[in-house]
Design an enzyme around this catalytic site. Structure first.
Site, PDB file in Angstrom:
ATOM      1  N   ASP A 124      41.343  44.207  21.795  1.00 16.71           N
ATOM      2  CA  ASP A 124      40.815  45.490  22.241  1.00 16.71           C
ATOM      3  C   ASP A 124      39.559  45.782  21.409  1.00 16.71           C
ATOM      4  O   ASP A 124      39.240  45.060  20.458  1.00 16.71           O
ATOM      5  CB  ASP A 124      41.862  46.609  22.127  1.00 16.71           C
ATOM      6  CG  ASP A 124      41.516  47.779  23.048  1.00 16.71           C
ATOM      7  OD1 ASP A 124      40.388  47.823  23.568  1.00 16.71           O
ATOM      8  OD2 ASP A 124      42.376  48.659  23.256  1.00 16.71           O
TER       9      ASP A 124
HETATM   10  C1  BGC Z   1      40.413  50.719  25.220  1.00 15.97           C
HETATM   11  C2  BGC Z   1      40.554  49.664  26.280  1.00 15.97           C
HETATM   12  C3  BGC Z   1      39.244  49.389  26.944  1.00 15.97           C
HETATM   13  C4  BGC Z   1      38.238  49.011  25.887  1.00 15.97           C
HETATM   14  C5  BGC Z   1      36.888  48.673  26.435  1.00 15.97           C
HETATM   15  C6  BGC Z   1      39.254  50.452  24.289  1.00 15.97           C
HETATM   16  O1  BGC Z   1      38.991  51.537  23.475  1.00 15.97           O
HETATM   17  O2  BGC Z   1      41.606  50.818  24.497  1.00 15.97           O
HETATM   18  O3  BGC Z   1      41.508  50.076  27.231  1.00 15.97           O
HETATM   19  O4  BGC Z   1      39.383  48.390  27.904  1.00 15.97           O
HETATM   20  O5  BGC Z   1      38.100  50.098  24.983  1.00 15.97           O
HETATM   21  O6  BGC Z   1      36.247  49.770  26.938  1.00 15.97           O
END
Ligand code: BGC
Length: 716
Positions: free
Chosen positions: A271
């Site tokens: 993530d």
């Molecule tokens: C979130 C994800 C997301 C990623 C990219 C993160 O902060 O937890 O769900 O896909 O950012 O935007």
């Protein structure tokens, strides 16, 4: 099944790559404004494997919201393909969560539709639009099971049930990926957040989850398993820790469970910054430690923090990391790029999407997901000849009804509730009040006997937890004021998550829960209010009476004493709380219709099977007749629950093991058949093995988790 031709191509490519180029493939680069020059240079050097296009408009826009990214995407791709040494195309990923230009309902509202086929079609449509912007990878579907509506991200998932979540997850993966990933309009799906992120303590984002292996496997894993079985190509590791170990550095979760046990053969992305965050979580001392720990655990691609690119060469050179681990990660990333056909077709292949068809589908999805929670004395539908006063904060709203993560949604395509009523029901005697604050607004509709209050909240999502799920005080005041004069009071709520309506619910004659349902939210709500559409959504999460009841979920285990628990039964000796009951305000699976359904003639094809028969794939078949006894066509979501009466571990009082959405004309009846076999009757026991144990299983069939018991089956 791996494709030998692709594996051969990967071998050839890998043999030509320097370690630096390999790490480039594992680097997912952010593309925020200001990084353009640096990114072009890095592309030339083979240092970027993927871009996260996480700004609203990825590239400089050409002025047309539906075409904003193509030119820029192609320009950068050209550098990767023509100017880097090995010409490996870059993969564009984005949070295409529940729509692109046409926005569909938030995933929780899609789950409320209990219609996997529609979810599949929705994601097919969504993919076409996103692919036209050069996106070939979506960071979606999110399949975190959540029993806590305080957690803002519960709206991005499919609710509290593993069975429903699994069906939705598989359908979304199939919709994104299609039959052939190499087709221009298909996107690699990403199951996130692996795993246990929805079990955040207190609904507090970025905090810890405390889960036993038993809970993990039986509740949180099934959706991921079903996505893997549907051919899922990527997974995102989650931010959270589980019982002291961050998932991003967990070899057990990412390699032993996900790959060795579930058989996942795509790649895992971290993530956003979750590799680097291992330092914050206090398990890594340096950036290099964080990078080495993540890649060794099984995180193949590093999102945004460049930790791999900057640190792993040295880790390999100094013997702390075996290069074969990097090779394996690169192999998985290249595999998905080959499968996507990026080597043959790296550039955007644009074909005009049928936006009208997508809007029609989005309307159906919005209508199917909206839940009629209450309808005293047939307060709804409204009649067009009935004078109705509309007021509330959400009369003139569009954007807030779209829901979280609508990065490319086209606001101009949405109607406000007022516009939708006026356009779709021009004859309706509707009066709309527009004063500056909620209470003043109401004064404008005071004279109407029927009052509709359109109330709601901001899009929920990441880092938007709520400690209080009761609706805001100004909304409560408006409701109380309206109740004093209105003969009929209807609440139309636009919240993404369940709220605690215990205090205000008795004041309403009818409540329609509209969620944040995307571009067509207002049209769908208007159609249901005026009876053009018969409501049919069902709750994918229990609605608490007060915040303090959370967590409250239908698949709870039995209490050791006679308590007023989720399923109210009289008499009970103990109360869960002195100030409220243990039962939710509305249970999982609940949702009303403007017509009525009658269940009859339940029959079992057999009631006993041996363990050998169950393990060999035999099933019990349970059939039920459902009849529409009302005077309008409607959809019923027929639900089948079971209870494993006595087992080696405590099993839930009820667990959903089948559902079917059917449409019935007045007087029409249909027979619905559920199959209960190993998958439905089994569970992961203490040893982590999945098995169905001998004994009786009670079967419940009906229109919600409060369905009546209809019989039992036995594994003898
Ligand atoms: C979130 C994800 C997301 C990623 C990219 C993160 O902060 O937890 O769900 O896909 O950012 O935007």
């Amino acid at each position: 099944m791996l494709n030998p031709e692709i594996e051969k191509k990967i071998d050839e490519l890998l043999s030509k790559m320097t370690l630096h180029e390999k790490l480039g493939q594992l680097n997912q680069q952010s593309n925020e404004h200001g990084m353009e020059a640096e990114n072009r240079e890095m592309l030339k050097n083979g240092e970027i494997g993927s871009f996260i296009c996480n700004t609203g408009h990825f590239g400089p826009t050409d002025g047309n919201p539906a075409h904003n990214n193509r030119k820029y995407v192609n320009e950068l791709q050209k550098i990767a393909v023509e100017e880097s040494r090995l010409g490996i195309p870059v993969l564009y990923g984005k949070d295409v969560i529940h729509g692109h230009n046409v926005v569909f309902p938030i995933p929780l509202a899609m789950a409320a539709g209990f219609d996997p086929d529609l979810v599949r079609d929705a994601y097919t449509a969504i993919s076409e639009e996103a692919a036209n912007d050069g996106i070939r990878w979506s960071f979606s579907p999110m399949m975190d099971l959540s029993r806590d509506p305080r957690w803002g991200r519960c709206v991005e998932g499919y609710g509290e049930d593993p069975y429903l979540g699994s069906k939705m997850a598989a359908a979304a993966v199939e919709g994104f990926q299609g039959d052939d990933l190499s087709r221009r309009e298909n996107l690699a799906a990403c199951a996130k957040h692996y795993i246990g992120y929805g079990a955040m303590e207190g609904g507090r984002d970025y905090q810890k989850s405390e889960l036993s292996d038993y809970a993990l496997r039986n509740y949180y894993l099934p959706a991921f398993k079903s996505a893997v079985d549907a051919g899922l190509r990527t997974v995102m590791s989650s931010f959270n820790e589980i019982s002291g170990e961050p998932t991003t550095s967990s070899h057990y979760l990412l390699t032993e469970l996900l790959r060795d046990e579930l058989g996942f053969d795509g790649f895992v992305v971290s993530d956003y910054n979750s590799v680097l965050q291992l330092k914050k979580q206090g398990v890594a001392e340096t950036n290099a430690d964080a990078a080495r720990m993540s890649v060794s655990a099984g995180v193949d691609m590093d999102m945004a923090d460049r930790c791999y690119l900057r640190n792993l060469e040295k880790e390999v050179a100094e013997g702390r990391l075996d290069e074969s681990i990097v090779d394996e990660a690169v192999r998985r990333v290249l595999r998905v790029k080959f499968e996507l056909g990026l080597f043959e077709n790296p550039y955007v292949h644009y074909e005009e999407a049928d936006i009208d068809a997508h809007k029609a589908l989005a309307l159906r999805a919005a209508e199917q997901g909206m839940v009629l929670l209450k309808n005293k004395n047939g307060a709804l539908p409204l009649s067009e000849s009935e004078p109705v006063g509309f007021t509330g904060d959400f009369l003139k709203e569009t954007w807030r009804m779209f829901g979280a993560w609508t990065l490319d949604g086209v606001n101009e395509w949405a109607n406000t509730l007022e516009e939708a009523v006026r356009k779709n029901f021009p004859e309706a005697k509707a009066n709309f009040s527009h004063a500056n604050n909620l209470i003043d607004r109401y004064d404008g509709v005071m004279e109407s006997d029927t009052v509709v209050l359109a109330l709601g909240g901001h899009p929920e999502g990441e880092a938007s937890g709520l400690a209080t799920l009761e609706i805001p005080e100004d909304q409560k005041a408006l409701i109380k004021k309206a109740r004093m004069s209105a003969k009929k009071l209807v609440g139309v709520f636009f919240y993404g998550r369940p709220m605690a309506l215990g205090e205000v619910e008795p004041l309403f004659d009818a409540i329609l829960w509209c969620w944040h349902s995307g571009t067509m939210t207002a049209d769908a709500a208007a159609n249901i209010l005026y009876g053009k559409t018969n409501p049919s959504g069902r709750l994918p999460m229990s609605f608490p009476r007060v915040t303090g009841q959370i967590p409250i979920y239908y698949n709870c285990t039995p209490s050791c004493r006679n308590v007023d628990e989720y399923y109210p039964k009289e008499p009970f000796m103990y109360k869960n709380y002195r100030d409220t009951t243990g039962a939710p305000l509305y249970p999982f699976g609940h949702g009303l219709s403007y017509t009525a359904f009658e269940y009859s003639d339940v029959s079992f094809d057999k009631t006993e099977l041996s363990p050998e028969e169950i393990n060999g794939g035999k099933c019990f078949e349970v059939s039920v007749k459902v009849k529409n006894t009302g005077d309008r066509t409607g959809d019923e979501v027929v639900q089948c629950y079971i209870r494993d009466k006595v087992a080696s571990m405590m099993r839930p009082l009820r667990q959903l093991e089948g559902f079917e959405r059917i449409t019935l004309a007045p007087g029409e009846e249909k027979t619905v058949t559920f199959r209960l076999g190993l998958g439905e009757l089994g569970f992961y026991g203490k040893n982590g093995k999945f098995a169905a144990e001998k004994g009786d299983f009670t079967v419940f069939i009906g229109g919600s988790s409060y369905a009546p018991e209809v019989g039992k089956v036995t594994i003898i």
